[in-house]
Design an enzyme around this catalytic site. Structure first.
Site, PDB file in Angstrom:
ATOM      1  N   SER A 254       0.726  -1.000   0.035  1.00 38.81           N
ATOM      2  CA  SER A 254      -0.023  -0.079  -0.074  1.00 38.81           C
ATOM      3  C   SER A 254       0.811   1.181  -0.200  1.00 38.81           C
ATOM      4  O   SER A 254       2.036   1.052   0.220  1.00 38.81           O
ATOM      5  CB  SER A 254      -0.789  -0.081   1.460  1.00 38.81           C
TER       6      SER A 254
ATOM      7  N   ASP B 199       3.360  15.773   2.169  1.00 37.93           N
ATOM      8  CA  ASP B 199       2.876  14.240   2.423  1.00 37.93           C
ATOM      9  C   ASP B 199       3.133  13.998   3.907  1.00 37.93           C
ATOM     10  O   ASP B 199       3.395  14.769   4.705  1.00 37.93           O
ATOM     11  CB  ASP B 199       3.459  13.316   1.642  1.00 37.93           C
TER      12      ASP B 199
ATOM     13  N   ALA C 109       8.371  15.164 -10.170  1.00 37.19           N
ATOM     14  CA  ALA C 109       7.192  15.463 -10.356  1.00 37.19           C
ATOM     15  C   ALA C 109       6.195  15.311  -8.955  1.00 37.19           C
ATOM     16  O   ALA C 109       5.363  16.051  -8.792  1.00 37.19           O
ATOM     17  CB  ALA C 109       6.509  14.872 -11.565  1.00 37.19           C
ATOM     18  N   ASN C 110       6.436  14.362  -8.307  1.00 34.83           N
ATOM     19  CA  ASN C 110       5.868  13.963  -7.134  1.00 34.83           C
ATOM     20  C   ASN C 110       6.076  15.042  -5.823  1.00 34.83           C
ATOM     21  O   ASN C 110       5.447  14.865  -4.570  1.00 34.83           O
ATOM     22  CB  ASN C 110       5.943  12.633  -6.839  1.00 34.83           C
TER      23      ASN C 110
ATOM     24  N   SER D  31       9.343  -0.925 -10.008  1.00 34.43           N
ATOM     25  CA  SER D  31       9.125  -0.078  -8.855  1.00 34.43           C
ATOM     26  C   SER D  31      10.417  -0.364  -7.760  1.00 34.43           C
ATOM     27  O   SER D  31      10.558  -1.482  -7.658  1.00 34.43           O
ATOM     28  CB  SER D  31       7.707  -0.158  -8.087  1.00 34.43           C
TER      29      SER D  31
ATOM     30  N   THR E 115       9.661   0.510  -4.714  1.00 36.51           N
ATOM     31  CA  THR E 115       8.968   0.207  -3.391  1.00 36.51           C
ATOM     32  C   THR E 115       7.914  -0.689  -3.417  1.00 36.51           C
ATOM     33  O   THR E 115       7.490  -1.137  -2.155  1.00 36.51           O
ATOM     34  CB  THR E 115       8.241   1.682  -2.676  1.00 36.51           C
TER      35      THR E 115
HETATM   36  C1  16G Z   1      10.624   6.701  -2.913  1.00 35.73           C
HETATM   37  C2  16G Z   1      11.357   8.002  -2.922  1.00 35.73           C
HETATM   38  C3  16G Z   1      10.812   8.599  -4.291  1.00 35.73           C
HETATM   39  C4  16G Z   1      10.239   8.074  -5.558  1.00 35.73           C
HETATM   40  C5  16G Z   1       9.723   6.902  -5.046  1.00 35.73           C
HETATM   41  C6  16G Z   1       9.451   6.206  -6.241  1.00 35.73           C
HETATM   42  C7  16G Z   1      12.845   8.923  -1.588  1.00 35.73           C
HETATM   43  C8  16G Z   1      12.957   9.853  -0.367  1.00 35.73           C
HETATM   44  N1  16G Z   1      11.833   8.466  -1.871  1.00 35.73           N
HETATM   45  O1  16G Z   1       9.307   7.310  -2.111  1.00 35.73           O
HETATM   46  O2  16G Z   1      11.702   9.745  -4.399  1.00 35.73           O
HETATM   47  O3  16G Z   1       9.701   8.951  -6.352  1.00 35.73           O
HETATM   48  O4  16G Z   1      10.368   5.997  -4.039  1.00 35.73           O
HETATM   49  O5  16G Z   1       8.622   4.928  -6.110  1.00 35.73           O
HETATM   50  O6  16G Z   1      13.867   8.777  -2.341  1.00 35.73           O
HETATM   51  P1  16G Z   1       8.518   3.820  -6.931  1.00 35.73           P
HETATM   52  O7  16G Z   1       9.980   2.975  -7.090  1.00 35.73           O
HETATM   53  O8  16G Z   1       7.558   2.651  -6.300  1.00 35.73           O
HETATM   54  O9  16G Z   1       7.789   4.357  -8.178  1.00 35.73           O
HETATM   55 ZN    ZN Z   2       7.834  11.413   2.434  1.00 33.69          ZN
END
Ligand code: 16G
Ligand code: ZN
Length: 519
Positions: free
Chosen positions: A37, A253, A353-354, A481, A483
């Site tokens: 999530s 955020d 962009a975020n 991704s 994350t």
């Molecule tokens: C993390 C990163 C953010 C990035 C995002 C992409 C930091 C502090 N945060 O939240 O910069 O835009 O991951 O997520 O670096 P994703 O790889 O799931 O697209």
């Molecule tokens: Zn944050």
């Protein structure tokens, strides 16, 4: 490692056996427990700042992964010993270490801080200081300040931000009959830690007409609120409605390291005009360029200005920045990549962009500014130097910071006398669409060229290219991704219909190559 040190680690580690069946990974910017999530209140995680105040050094990430997943205390001791030898880190109290701890408002925070304290107290010579509830960027700021021998308390943070903001306001050229009022700002704080901190700033700043919402006293963290929600869904957050139409609004955020602006378009709908990280970057770049052109003559030292974006930056923003004559470069997604690139310039302006981003200034440029401030006779130039100096203090030099970014946006808008619409109309975003596809193994996707080209699996990039050329101003890329367990798709074209079609057809390609039925 001596016996005493060993037994201290063994003892403290024995209280925290790794959860069964979970593999922890440091990911893009920290450990996250439930990565399915986007940061719900039950999720938890740990971010680590480097001594510089920046993100954890990338080549330490594998070590962080290995100790987080150590199956038992003895393996942990072994991993620490190996790593300390490799990195020449003196153990057994050979060197003192100070560690700052902070947490956001999640219920898990107290427990995690307590666990960190126990871990730190099992290292001889290491001392933990708990800074309590802070935003992520505040903690990074404090680490940087301490290690530079500067004042580093939370109060110092607020003082520095409010003083430099006030300085920028005081330096606004006075035109007769113009009081530079740009009206009220309403801020959605994602029901996270930013709300209470912004309240402190508000009390220090009479020049900031701000109303603070979603402070977490009632709503739930990241539920229908916050910068991520507003930017991805392109709708107004909870607690915003018809009475806010046309007013300048901003969203932080949950840990206050992202910032976007928006306005609600019309009564009865949640539709917004989004003013995203790209536009914030553009505003900052314009202001800095203006001040530099006042300050420096063509034949003298010209600081190198670099603008750093990721592939997610709207194509219209890149085009606009190029037209301003700025050098624009791209890095992969994630603050650590943008930040590192920005450090190569005298002035490095980076934004995703975020809404993650900041401006970095080189030591060389800082001494140039100091020189100008003390020797420059021309009042205009003197003022430009003072403004730039205030920016270097206002904007967080350790990491992107929604609160300091917000103050800089507000100061610049007041300086220019611009409404949020005027700012938003600098250029018009191309329609864009983001999708994600669940795949069997996202690590099968290997990209290059700042994530704009897929190298593996072979054939997929050719298929994407063949689809993209069908659409005027078409641009599309896919990346795993960092994350979540998905592959992300980004598409852009001259119409929203075309963009959606392109994104959907590329999603099908990704599914064919990598989906669960692909093998
Ligand atoms: C993390 C990163 C953010 C990035 C995002 C992409 C930091 C502090 N945060 O939240 O910069 O835009 O991951 O997520 O670096 P994703 O790889 O799931 O697209
Ligand atoms: Zn944050």
């Amino acid at each position: 490692m001596n016996k005493q040190q060993q037994s201290m680690i063994l003892e403290s580690a024995s209280h925290f056996p790794p959860p069964k069946g979970t593999k922890l990974s440091y990911g893009t910017a920290g450990f996250r427990a439930d990565a399915t999530s986007h940061n719900k209140v039950e999720d938890n995680g740990v971010k680590v700042a480097d001594p510089s105040g920046g993100m954890l050094t990338q080549n330490w990430e594998p070590f962080a992964d290995s100790i987080a997943n150590a199956p038992d205390p003895h393996t942990l001791v072994q991993l620490i010993t190996e790593f300390a030898t490799k990195e020449n880190i003196p153990l057994d109290g050979g060197k003192k270490a100070a560690i700052l701890l902070g947490r956001d408002t999640r219920p898990s925070g107290e427990f995690l801080v307590e666990a960190a304290k126990q871990g730190i107290s099992s290292i001889i010579g290491a001392v933990a200081t708990d800074r309590g509830v802070v935003t992520t960027p505040q903690l990074h700021w404090m680490v940087r300040a301490i290690n530079k021998g500067l004042k580093a308390s939370e109060l110092d943070y607020f003082d520095q931000l409010s003083c430099s903001f006030r300085c920028l306001i005081d330096l606004i050229p006075k035109k007769s009959g113009d009081n530079h009022s740009i009206g009220k700002l309403i801020v959605d704080c994602s029901n996270g830690v930013g709300g209470e901190k912004l309240q402190v700033l508000k009390e220090k700043l009479n020049w900031l007409d701000v109303e603070i919402r979603n402070t977490g006293k009632e709503g739930i963290l990241n539920e229908g609120v916050g910068a991520d929600y507003v930017q991805k869904e392109k709708v107004a957050p909870q607690a915003f409605g018809p009475s806010d139409v046309g007013i300048r609004c901003a969203s932080l955020d949950g840990d206050a390291d992202r910032l976007v602006y928006f306005t609600i378009i019309s009564n009865g709908s949640k539709k917004i005009n989004l003013v995203d990280g790209d536009k914030i970057l553009t505003l900052f770049a314009l202001f800095i360029q203006d001040q530099l052109s006042i300050l420096t003559d063509k034949n003298e030292y010209q600081p190198r200005v670099g603008v750093i974006q990721t592939a997610y930056a709207n194509g219209a923003s890149t085009k606009y920045l190029n037209q301003l004559g700025l050098e624009v470069v791209f890095t992969p997604t994630g603050v650590k990549y943008l930040h590192t690139k920005a450090e190569e310039y005298d002035i490095g302006i980076y934004f995703e962009a975020n809404g993650h981003g900041t401006i970095l200034f080189s030591d060389h440029f800082l001494s140039f500014l100091e020189g100008k401030m003390s020797t420059e006779k021309d009042v205009e130039k003197q003022n430009a130097a003072k403004r730039l100096c205030a920016v270097t203090k206002l904007i967080n030099q350790a990491v992107g910071d929604a609160l300091s970014g917000l103050l800089l946006v507000e100061a610049i808008l007041q300086h220019m006398g611009w409404s949020v619409n005027k700012w938003n109309e600098l250029y018009c975003d191309l329609p864009s669409r983001q999708l994600k596809v669940k795949v069997a193994d996202r690590t099968a996707v290997v990209t290059t060229n700042a994530e704009t080209t897929v190298e593996k699996p072979p054939g997929i990039q050719e298929a994407i290219n063949a689809l993209t050329v069908k659409y005027p101003q078409g641009r599309c890329f896919v990346r795993p991704s960092g994350t979540e367990d998905v592959v992300r798709i980004y598409a852009e074209a001259d119409t929203q219909e075309g963009t959606d079609e392109l994104a959907n057809s590329v999603a099908k390609v990704v599914d064919q190559f990598l989906g669960f039925n692909s093998s």
